[in-house]
Write an enzyme that holds these catalytic residues in place. Sequence first.
Site, PDB file in Angstrom:
ATOM      1  N   GLY A  60       0.826  -1.193   0.000  1.00  0.00           N
ATOM      2  CA  GLY A  60       0.000   0.000   0.000  1.00  0.00           C
ATOM      3  C   GLY A  60       0.865   1.249   0.000  1.00  0.00           C
ATOM      4  O   GLY A  60       2.045   1.206   0.355  1.00  0.00           O
ATOM      5  N   GLY A 110       0.279  -4.939   0.813  1.00  0.00           N
ATOM      6  CA  GLY A 110      -0.997  -4.908   0.107  1.00  0.00           C
ATOM      7  C   GLY A 110      -1.038  -5.827  -1.088  1.00  0.00           C
ATOM      8  O   GLY A 110      -2.113  -6.310  -1.478  1.00  0.00           O
TER       9      GLY A 110
END
Length: 391
Positions: free
Chosen positions: A103, A154
């Site tokens: 992320g 992520g």
Amino acid sequence: MLLGRLPSSRIASSSSHSVTLSLARCITHCRAMSSAGSGSSTVLTDRQGGVATLIMNRERALNALSLKMCTSMHDALKLWLPDPSLRCLILKGAGTKAFCAGGDVKSIATEQGAFTPGQPGTLRCDFFREEYKLDWALARAKAVSLWNGIVMGGGVGVSIHGAFRVATETTLWAMPETAIGLFPDVGASFVLARLPGGLGAYIALLGARLRACDLLYAGLATHCVAADRRAALIDADGRDVPDILARFSSAPPPPPKGGPVLEPHRDAIDRCFGGKNGVEGVVAALRAEGSEWSRATLEALLKMSPTALKVTHHQLSLARGLSLRGCFVNDFRASQRRAAAPDFVEGVRAVLVDKDGAPRWRPAALEDVSAQDVEGHFATLGAHDLVLPPP
């Protein structure tokens, strides 16, 4: 063609409608999109017959997820998943360097303004909520993920819960969150807590960098296909995906530097990381082990955020008794507490901003992190708790 027809048990559907589009056509089309469609689109979507493809398209940022990417991918899934004619969902990253490096935590950590845990309207809240909703949807979609290059944070979240996770000799996989004051989130605790012995705790606490051989050993990857055979894999005839993947799979080559991380040290990993005495117990076991491996491992461990280490260890203990949904709910609760903590900003500064590798953790010692503080990370957020749709 590979994945041209997926068994109905793989994707929720009661339809027996046949898919006529070949995967080769779909992938060829998406390759053209990826090379020609740089521009502003950070997510490329394609639907041709029963085959749908999502491409994370931030190649210069190693396909790191932004809030916009999470919502765009989820919007596509909302359209595709209810369709009984959907037979295959392919997930990949643009370029060759990364599937997805995680992320965009740098943007989150440097966000200015007031923040209330769980309160919508800030990147610290909205990113984690939307990321986990995307991960949950992809878990239900049983996606096929093509793990090229870097797969971290992520990137693990969007793929680890899928049916097929195809590594190559280029794959570099990790959940490195404790180094930036966070914890392995994205529902990964559901998987890591169920690995045998001390493997899950070792991978989670250390942020261990794993190659294809380690991923297959731990069951985190389902297959390894040499990078130069992937084109032939895509063009392969057949209807049984596991059978085709098995035909093209091969033993991974040795990692480019050093050997496997997990199997040669498995006994020591189990002795040191498989106990129930918390992070302090891990430290004591590593000291007692007295080997070159244990000394290097202890040195690496003690560089991580003490609070993040204890939160991670407790998270794994809780995850053993939770469903995947429960792990996501717990992850959101803890993400909101860690996102408001000084260690997160400091960890991102040390690793991603100044890159000096010298974070100043608060508190700086394991013994100064209280059990009450650790447990408080997982307390309910009340009306702001994460809510996920039924499976």
